[in-house]
Design a protein around this motif. Structure first.
Motif, PDB file in Angstrom:
ATOM      1  N   ASP A 156       0.853  -1.186   0.000  1.00  0.00           N
ATOM      2  CA  ASP A 156       0.000   0.000   0.000  1.00  0.00           C
ATOM      3  C   ASP A 156       0.890   1.237   0.000  1.00  0.00           C
ATOM      4  N   GLU A 157       0.725   2.083  -1.014  1.00  0.00           N
ATOM      5  CA  GLU A 157       1.591   3.259  -1.147  1.00  0.00           C
ATOM      6  C   GLU A 157       1.374   4.253  -0.021  1.00  0.00           C
ATOM      7  N   SER A 158       0.227   4.158   0.682  1.00  0.00           N
ATOM      8  CA  SER A 158      -0.031   5.066   1.806  1.00  0.00           C
ATOM      9  C   SER A 158       0.471   4.503   3.131  1.00  0.00           C
ATOM     10  N   GLY A 159       0.957   3.269   3.124  1.00  0.00           N
ATOM     11  CA  GLY A 159       1.498   2.685   4.350  1.00  0.00           C
ATOM     12  C   GLY A 159       0.459   2.382   5.407  1.00  0.00           C
ATOM     13  N   LEU A 160      -0.779   2.056   4.978  1.00  0.00           N
ATOM     14  CA  LEU A 160      -1.869   1.862   5.932  1.00  0.00           C
ATOM     15  C   LEU A 160      -2.394   0.432   5.966  1.00  0.00           C
ATOM     16  N   LEU A 161      -1.570  -0.558   5.598  1.00  0.00           N
ATOM     17  CA  LEU A 161      -2.041  -1.951   5.634  1.00  0.00           C
ATOM     18  C   LEU A 161      -2.558  -2.294   7.032  1.00  0.00           C
ATOM     19  N   ARG A 162      -3.705  -3.011   7.080  1.00  0.00           N
ATOM     20  CA  ARG A 162      -4.349  -3.281   8.374  1.00  0.00           C
ATOM     21  C   ARG A 162      -4.569  -4.776   8.640  1.00  0.00           C
ATOM     22  N   ARG A 163      -5.132  -5.500   7.649  1.00  0.00           N
ATOM     23  CA  ARG A 163      -5.441  -6.898   7.895  1.00  0.00           C
ATOM     24  C   ARG A 163      -5.561  -7.657   6.583  1.00  0.00           C
ATOM     25  N   LEU A 164      -5.225  -8.974   6.663  1.00  0.00           N
ATOM     26  CA  LEU A 164      -5.412  -9.879   5.532  1.00  0.00           C
ATOM     27  C   LEU A 164      -6.375 -10.974   5.958  1.00  0.00           C
ATOM     28  N   PHE A 165      -7.388 -11.221   5.128  1.00  0.00           N
ATOM     29  CA  PHE A 165      -8.370 -12.273   5.377  1.00  0.00           C
ATOM     30  C   PHE A 165      -8.149 -13.425   4.388  1.00  0.00           C
ATOM     31  N   TRP A 166      -8.028 -14.655   4.910  1.00  0.00           N
ATOM     32  CA  TRP A 166      -7.989 -15.846   4.046  1.00  0.00           C
ATOM     33  C   TRP A 166      -9.399 -16.403   3.907  1.00  0.00           C
ATOM     34  N   GLN A 167      -9.737 -16.777   2.682  1.00  0.00           N
ATOM     35  CA  GLN A 167     -11.091 -17.246   2.422  1.00  0.00           C
ATOM     36  C   GLN A 167     -11.068 -18.345   1.361  1.00  0.00           C
ATOM     37  N   GLU A 168     -11.797 -19.455   1.647  1.00  0.00           N
ATOM     38  CA  GLU A 168     -12.012 -20.460   0.604  1.00  0.00           C
ATOM     39  C   GLU A 168     -12.861 -19.812  -0.475  1.00  0.00           C
ATOM     40  N   GLY A 169     -12.360 -19.867  -1.718  1.00  0.00           N
ATOM     41  CA  GLY A 169     -12.864 -18.957  -2.726  1.00  0.00           C
ATOM     42  C   GLY A 169     -14.105 -19.338  -3.475  1.00  0.00           C
ATOM     43  N   ARG A 170     -14.673 -20.538  -3.230  1.00  0.00           N
ATOM     44  CA  ARG A 170     -15.891 -20.890  -3.960  1.00  0.00           C
ATOM     45  C   ARG A 170     -17.133 -20.627  -3.119  1.00  0.00           C
ATOM     46  N   ASN A 171     -17.090 -21.015  -1.855  1.00  0.00           N
ATOM     47  CA  ASN A 171     -18.241 -20.832  -0.980  1.00  0.00           C
ATOM     48  C   ASN A 171     -18.099 -19.617  -0.075  1.00  0.00           C
ATOM     49  N   THR A 205      -8.627 -17.421  -1.673  1.00  0.00           N
ATOM     50  CA  THR A 205      -8.683 -15.977  -1.893  1.00  0.00           C
ATOM     51  C   THR A 205      -8.083 -15.241  -0.692  1.00  0.00           C
ATOM     52  N   ALA A 206      -7.308 -14.204  -0.986  1.00  0.00           N
ATOM     53  CA  ALA A 206      -6.769 -13.326   0.058  1.00  0.00           C
ATOM     54  C   ALA A 206      -7.366 -11.936  -0.129  1.00  0.00           C
ATOM     55  N   TRP A 207      -7.983 -11.390   0.935  1.00  0.00           N
ATOM     56  CA  TRP A 207      -8.498 -10.032   0.946  1.00  0.00           C
ATOM     57  C   TRP A 207      -7.576  -9.185   1.817  1.00  0.00           C
ATOM     58  N   VAL A 208      -7.105  -8.067   1.282  1.00  0.00           N
ATOM     59  CA  VAL A 208      -6.240  -7.153   2.023  1.00  0.00           C
ATOM     60  C   VAL A 208      -6.983  -5.837   2.217  1.00  0.00           C
ATOM     61  N   VAL A 209      -7.062  -5.377   3.474  1.00  0.00           N
ATOM     62  CA  VAL A 209      -7.769  -4.139   3.766  1.00  0.00           C
ATOM     63  C   VAL A 209      -6.823  -3.182   4.498  1.00  0.00           C
ATOM     64  N   CYS A 210      -6.994  -1.907   4.209  1.00  0.00           N
ATOM     65  CA  CYS A 210      -6.185  -0.873   4.858  1.00  0.00           C
ATOM     66  C   CYS A 210      -6.946  -0.265   6.037  1.00  0.00           C
ATOM     67  N   ARG A 211      -6.222   0.508   6.821  1.00  0.00           N
ATOM     68  CA  ARG A 211      -6.817   1.130   8.004  1.00  0.00           C
ATOM     69  C   ARG A 211      -7.992   2.027   7.635  1.00  0.00           C
ATOM     70  N   ASP A 212      -7.933   2.626   6.431  1.00  0.00           N
ATOM     71  CA  ASP A 212      -9.017   3.518   6.004  1.00  0.00           C
ATOM     72  C   ASP A 212     -10.087   2.777   5.198  1.00  0.00           C
ATOM     73  N   GLY A 213     -10.042   1.443   5.133  1.00  0.00           N
ATOM     74  CA  GLY A 213     -11.093   0.663   4.497  1.00  0.00           C
ATOM     75  C   GLY A 213     -10.835   0.252   3.068  1.00  0.00           C
ATOM     76  N   ARG A 214      -9.819   0.842   2.421  1.00  0.00           N
ATOM     77  CA  ARG A 214      -9.545   0.451   1.028  1.00  0.00           C
ATOM     78  C   ARG A 214      -9.236  -1.054   0.982  1.00  0.00           C
ATOM     79  N   LEU A 215      -9.783  -1.740  -0.049  1.00  0.00           N
ATOM     80  CA  LEU A 215      -9.815  -3.195  -0.053  1.00  0.00           C
ATOM     81  C   LEU A 215      -9.471  -3.749  -1.429  1.00  0.00           C
ATOM     82  N   SER A 216      -8.657  -4.826  -1.468  1.00  0.00           N
ATOM     83  CA  SER A 216      -8.360  -5.537  -2.721  1.00  0.00           C
ATOM     84  C   SER A 216      -8.310  -7.032  -2.429  1.00  0.00           C
ATOM     85  N   SER A 217      -8.452  -7.834  -3.464  1.00  0.00           N
ATOM     86  CA  SER A 217      -8.387  -9.291  -3.291  1.00  0.00           C
ATOM     87  C   SER A 217      -7.682  -9.940  -4.472  1.00  0.00           C
TER      88      SER A 217
END
Length: 547
Positions: A156-171, A205-217
């Motif tokens: 994250d270019e803003s340096g605000l990484l907060r959490r990574l969620f692991w998820q089975e990607g079909r269900n 699937t990996a979901w990455v969210v920043c402290r300000d809520g920005r989210l990618s997977s």
């Protein structure tokens, strides 16, 4: 009301997770997790996530998510965070806004609301990046005993990484999460004791969210997964004399009962010698989580000197090995040879009673014979009793073996064998059914007892010719009866002819049995047995080789 227990089939880091119950009188606290502040910004089309920490936890459906304006359905509490709320009790949601503007996003739990103001603008920081890889990769095939590692690299270019969620990607099943911070992070999730959802062909699937809520997977496919075909050698008939058949019993077990509810085909191979040579194979279907026994064998070479060498049974995933000894022709007599001279039983017995077999054994070799003598029963041979004996050269001994029969309802007739590894004697026995049924003619139970004796043969014959055996069967019992009389040949006993005989008490009948011998190249000497359910008689015959 209690939130349900949520159980996931995951690796060592997450197992069964039980959530905390809640009651109407409890005081609830809600706190922003991300976005951490009341206001935030996101670019059009980029993902955004929301989470609040709830104490005590809540059910997903009890959290009421609302978005103002026409984009009210842009945020959803369902995939991917519905199961996350089940596990943690924290209301969570995600989505995206496609058009610029400002939106109010709120969540209400039991009358308490927490809200965020979200500015959708091109001037917002870019979404975090995330890349996911799997080891082994999608082109590999592994077993349920192998591990899988999934690695996510995020920035994250803003340096605000907060959490990574692991998820089975079909269900969209939540698996685990990891705390992040700063501008870059690499997280690895490792399974233990199986490949989990990859068995069903599901991605990760990996979901990455920043402290300000920005989210990618990002997601990755996993390897193909097969049930593990295990193998264990359970016994051999070694030592054997050179030229005799070496028999190897092996248990094939299928590991994968939690993932494969079906029959799995295995093909064990028998490999022998210091210079490994494939000599036999067998195909067997085993239901996952169970095991089956297979019998593999080969005819040993005729050698002058005694040899000890390894035998190995292999499947595609496992191998089991043991050493066996083949007694050379020059050493055969000095090693002793334990022959079965006489065999009697206490049958017929009633199902559930003990069946006993007494055998007289003679050492016909020049040296001592140290053997495990086995009692083997059934058409699908099963060893039910074993007794170790040591017999000096020229001496005899008597052993009694037995077991408790199964309490069958109907009469059951089957073979029993005494096996010394040098010799085998077989006889049919009768176990009465506990229902009191007869042997098949609708009257009272048959108490006939058939004695049998061999009166002559036409041996020696040449391989490929008919071998005839003359015999007499006599009913020495007190009632009429009808039983099978069988001709059994070979060191590995094989029934080659059967006659159904009906006799009155005291009546006898001459019988003629026989079979077409195998066209062997060299002279072959082996035992023949004529048997009834109650008695047997034995001879040794020679078939001349065609050479």
């Amino acid at each position: 009301m209690r939130r349900r227990e949520y159980v996931t089939a995951v690796g060592s880091s997450v197992g069964a997770i039980a959530t905390t119950g809640i009651g109407g009188a409890q005081t609830r606290t809600l706190k922003r997790v991300f976005p951490a502040e009341r206001t935030t910004a996101v670019r059009p089309g980029d993902g955004i996530g929301f989470e609040i920490a709830a104490t005590p936890g809540v059910e997903p459906q009890t959290a009421d998510w609302r978005v103002d304006g026409p984009d009210g359905d842009a945020i959803t509490p369902y995939d991917p965070f519905y199961s996350y709320t089940y596990v943690t009790g924290n209301p969570a949601a995600s989505g995206q806004f496609d058009e610029s503007g400002t939106h109010e996003v709120g969540v209400t739990v039991d009358g308490t609301t927490i809200a965020w103001s979200v500015e959708v603008t091109e001037n917002a920081p870019a979404a975090p990046s995330v890349d996911v890889t799997c080891d082994p990769g999608p082109d590999a095939t592994i077993t349920v005993r192998d591990d899988v590692e999934v690695t996510a690299s995020s920035a994250d270019e803003s340096g605000l990484l907060r959490r990574l969620f692991w998820q089975e990607g079909r269900n969209a099943t939540y698996v685990d999460n990891a705390a992040l911070s700063g501008s870059t992070a690499t997280v690895t999730y490792a399974t233990s004791g199986g490949a989990i959802w990859f068995i069903g062909g599901y991605p990760m699937t990996a979901w990455v969210v920043c402290r300000d809520g920005r989210l990618s997977s990002a997601r990755t496919e996993g390897p193909s997964v097969a049930a593990f075909r295990d193998v264990t050698i359970t016994g051999t008939n070694a030592p054997v004399r050179s030229g005799d058949d070496l028999v190897v019993d092996a248990e094939i077990a299928i590991d994968g009962d939690s993932t494969y509810h079906a029959f799995v085909e295995a093909e064990p191979d028998l490999i022998v010698g210091h210079d490994p040579t494939h000599v036999d194979s067998e195909t067997v279907e085993v239901f996952a989580g169970n095991s089956e026994t297979v019998r593999l064998e080969f005819t040993t070479a005729t050698v002058r000197n005694t040899q000890t060498f390894p035998v190995r049974v292999e499947t595609r995933h496992a191998a089991s090995e043991t050493d066996v000894t083949v007694i050379g022709t020059e050493d055969a007599e000095s090693h002793g040879s334990l022959e079965v001279r006489e065999m009697t039983t206490n049958t017929p017995v009633t199902g559930g009673e003990r069946l006993e077999v007494t055998a007289t054994l003679e050492n016909t070799g020049d040296g001592p014979a140290d053997r495990d003598v086995e009692l083997v029963v059934g058409d699908d041979p099963t060893t039910v009793d074993t007794q170790g004996v040591t017999v000096g050269a020229g001496e005899t001994t008597t052993v009694t073996l037995g077991y408790e029969t199964y309490p069958v309802e109907n009469d059951d007739e089957f073979p029993v064998s005494v096996d010394t590894s040098d010799d085998t004697a077989t006889q049919s026995v009768l176990v009465y059914g506990r229902s009191g049924d007869d042997t098949g003619d609708g009257g009272e139970r048959d108490e006939a007892t058939f004695a049998v004796s061999i009166t002559g043969t036409n041996v020696p014959v040449t391989g490929g010719e008919w071998l005839s055996v003359a015999a007499v069967a006599e009913n020495v019992g007190s009632a009429p009866g009808r039983h099978d009389v069988q001709l059994v040949v070979g060191r590995s006993p094989e029934v080659v002819d059967t006659l159904r005989v009906s006799l009155e008490p005291g009546q006898s009948q001459r019988l003629s049995l026989g079979y077409e011998t195998y066209p062997v190249a060299n002279d072959d000497t082996f035992p023949i047995v004529v048997r009834s359910p109650h008695a047997s008689d034995r001879r040794t015959v020679t078939v001349r080789g065609t050479d």
